[in-house]
Design an enzyme around this catalytic site. Structure first.
Site, PDB file in Angstrom:
ATOM      1  CG  ASP A  23      27.279  55.275  15.561  1.00 13.87           C
ATOM      2  OD1 ASP A  23      28.362  55.612  15.060  1.00 13.87           O
ATOM      3  OD2 ASP A  23      26.414  56.075  15.964  1.00 13.87           O
ATOM      4  CG  ASP A  25      24.245  53.784  19.238  1.00 12.98           C
ATOM      5  OD1 ASP A  25      24.915  53.760  18.167  1.00 12.98           O
ATOM      6  OD2 ASP A  25      23.803  54.827  19.741  1.00 12.98           O
ATOM      7  CG  HIS A  45      24.883  62.186   8.350  1.00 11.44           C
ATOM      8  ND1 HIS A  45      23.616  62.514   8.784  1.00 11.44           N
ATOM      9  CD2 HIS A  45      25.659  62.074   9.459  1.00 11.44           C
ATOM     10  CE1 HIS A  45      23.626  62.599  10.114  1.00 11.44           C
ATOM     11  NE2 HIS A  45      24.850  62.337  10.538  1.00 11.44           N
ATOM     12  N   GLY A  47      21.033  62.703   7.582  1.00 13.27           N
ATOM     13  CA  GLY A  47      20.559  64.070   7.801  1.00 13.27           C
ATOM     14  C   GLY A  47      20.940  65.045   6.693  1.00 13.27           C
ATOM     15  CE1 TYR A  48      23.494  68.356   8.213  1.00 17.06           C
ATOM     16  CE2 TYR A  48      24.181  66.187   9.041  1.00 17.06           C
ATOM     17  CZ  TYR A  48      23.833  67.515   9.269  1.00 17.06           C
ATOM     18  OH  TYR A  48      23.828  67.992  10.555  1.00 17.06           O
ATOM     19  CD  GLU A 115      29.815  62.120  10.784  1.00 15.83           C
ATOM     20  OE1 GLU A 115      29.226  61.041  10.940  1.00 15.83           O
ATOM     21  OE2 GLU A 115      29.311  63.228  11.082  1.00 15.83           O
TER      22      GLU A 115
HETATM   23  C1  LIG Z   1      21.509  62.133  14.884  1.00 17.13           C
HETATM   24  C2  LIG Z   1      22.761  61.607  14.319  1.00 17.13           C
HETATM   25  O1  LIG Z   1      22.706  61.017  13.267  1.00 17.13           O
HETATM   26  N1  LIG Z   1      23.886  61.858  15.037  1.00 17.13           N
HETATM   27  C3  LIG Z   1      25.311  61.535  14.774  1.00 17.13           C
HETATM   28  C4  LIG Z   1      25.983  60.574  15.757  1.00 17.13           C
HETATM   29  O2  LIG Z   1      25.175  59.557  16.029  1.00 17.13           O
HETATM   30  P1  LIG Z   1      24.893  59.177  17.542  1.00 17.13           P
HETATM   31  O3  LIG Z   1      24.210  60.268  18.257  1.00 17.13           O
HETATM   32  O4  LIG Z   1      24.197  57.914  17.403  1.00 17.13           O
HETATM   33  O5  LIG Z   1      26.352  59.041  18.187  1.00 17.13           O
HETATM   34  P2  LIG Z   1      26.723  58.028  19.342  1.00 17.13           P
HETATM   35  O6  LIG Z   1      26.439  58.653  20.642  1.00 17.13           O
HETATM   36  O7  LIG Z   1      26.131  56.689  19.053  1.00 17.13           O
HETATM   37  O8  LIG Z   1      28.311  57.987  19.146  1.00 17.13           O
HETATM   38  C5  LIG Z   1      28.846  57.399  17.973  1.00 17.13           C
HETATM   39  C6  LIG Z   1      29.592  56.116  18.313  1.00 17.13           C
HETATM   40  O9  LIG Z   1      30.830  56.434  18.884  1.00 17.13           O
HETATM   41  C7  LIG Z   1      31.167  55.442  19.816  1.00 17.13           C
HETATM   42  N2  LIG Z   1      31.320  56.056  21.137  1.00 17.13           N
HETATM   43  C8  LIG Z   1      30.725  57.243  21.433  1.00 17.13           C
HETATM   44  C9  LIG Z   1      30.874  57.807  22.665  1.00 17.13           C
HETATM   45  C10 LIG Z   1      31.647  57.146  23.627  1.00 17.13           C
HETATM   46  O10 LIG Z   1      31.815  57.622  24.757  1.00 17.13           O
HETATM   47  N3  LIG Z   1      32.234  55.972  23.314  1.00 17.13           N
HETATM   48  C11 LIG Z   1      32.089  55.407  22.079  1.00 17.13           C
HETATM   49  O11 LIG Z   1      32.642  54.346  21.824  1.00 17.13           O
HETATM   50  C12 LIG Z   1      30.087  54.391  19.778  1.00 17.13           C
HETATM   51  O12 LIG Z   1      30.402  53.411  18.828  1.00 17.13           O
HETATM   52  C13 LIG Z   1      28.907  55.195  19.316  1.00 17.13           C
HETATM   53  O13 LIG Z   1      27.878  54.421  18.750  1.00 17.13           O
HETATM   54  O14 LIG Z   1      27.248  60.052  15.325  1.00 17.13           O
HETATM   55  C14 LIG Z   1      27.238  59.394  14.107  1.00 17.13           C
HETATM   56  C15 LIG Z   1      28.663  58.968  13.725  1.00 17.13           C
HETATM   57  O15 LIG Z   1      29.131  57.940  14.551  1.00 17.13           O
HETATM   58  C16 LIG Z   1      26.595  60.262  13.028  1.00 17.13           C
HETATM   59  O16 LIG Z   1      27.495  61.003  12.338  1.00 17.13           O
HETATM   60  C17 LIG Z   1      25.528  61.206  13.441  1.00 17.13           C
HETATM   61  O17 LIG Z   1      25.645  62.497  12.881  1.00 17.13           O
HETATM   62 MN   LIG Z   2      24.835  55.997  17.516  1.00 14.54          MN
END
Ligand SMILES: CC(=O)N[C@H]1[C@@H](OP(=O)(O)OP(=O)(O)OC[C@H]2O[C@@H](n3ccc(=O)[nH]c3=O)[C@H](O)[C@@H]2O)O[C@H](CO)[C@H](O)[C@@H]1O
Ligand SMILES: [Mn+2]
Length: 119
Positions: A23, A25, A45, A47-48, A115
């Site tokens: 990710d 972030d 994960h 959460g799981y 995923e």
């Molecule tokens: C609470 C939690 O744990 N939530 C899930 C979610 O985390 P997050 O809620 O942290 O997901 P997120 O919004 O950070 O999206 C995952 C990643 O996809 C990429 N991205 C996303 C949207 C976009 O428009 N553009 C883009 O490049 C980016 O690298 C981002 O960090 O996703 C992860 C997988 O990645 C995990 O599986 C998690 O289940």
């Molecule tokens: Mn994230």
């Protein structure tokens, strides 16, 4: 996964021995070092890792290529951290991309996109 497949093919392959997908972030609270370097590494994960398999958020629709029935699967991995040898990761990333393309042609998107296909 399309961009990742193309970028590995065109560029990263010539520059790196290992590839980690994370990710964007992500915040590191501890050391993340060479102990994670192996052929393929995945992370359960957060959460799981304590729940039973029927609660895993696998794709449950049989129409999807990511489908996993309720009585199958031992772990639920996060797509927020996965990595390994470049060529092994390339195969896995390309697999997730190609499977999601098949899904798209069939009018379905897996519950948690790459995923779901990774799992
Ligand atoms: C609470 C939690 O744990 N939530 C899930 C979610 O985390 P997050 O809620 O942290 O997901 P997120 O919004 O950070 O999206 C995952 C990643 O996809 C990429 N991205 C996303 C949207 C976009 O428009 N553009 C883009 O490049 C980016 O690298 C981002 O960090 O996703 C992860 C997988 O990645 C995990 O599986 C998690 O289940
Ligand atoms: Mn994230």
């Amino acid at each position: 996964m399309k961009w990742a497949t193309i970028t590995i093919d065109k560029q990263i392959r010539h520059e790196a021995d290992y590839l980690f997908m994370m990710d964007i972030d992500s915040v590191f609270h501890g050391r993340f070092g060479a102990e994670s370097l192996s052929q393929l590494s995945a992370v359960l994960h957060r959460g799981y890792y304590k729940t039973t398999r029927e609660k895993f958020p696998y794709e449950r629709r049989a129409k999807s290529r990511a489908y996993i029935p309720l009585d199958e699967g031992d772990y639920y991995y996060t797509a927020a951290v996965w990595g390994g040898y470049l060529e092994d990761m390339y195969k896995l990333v390309r697999y997730c991309y190609e499977e999601s393309e098949v899904d798209a042609k069939n009018g379905i998107e897996a519950a948690w996109q790459e995923e779901s296909h990774l799992n």
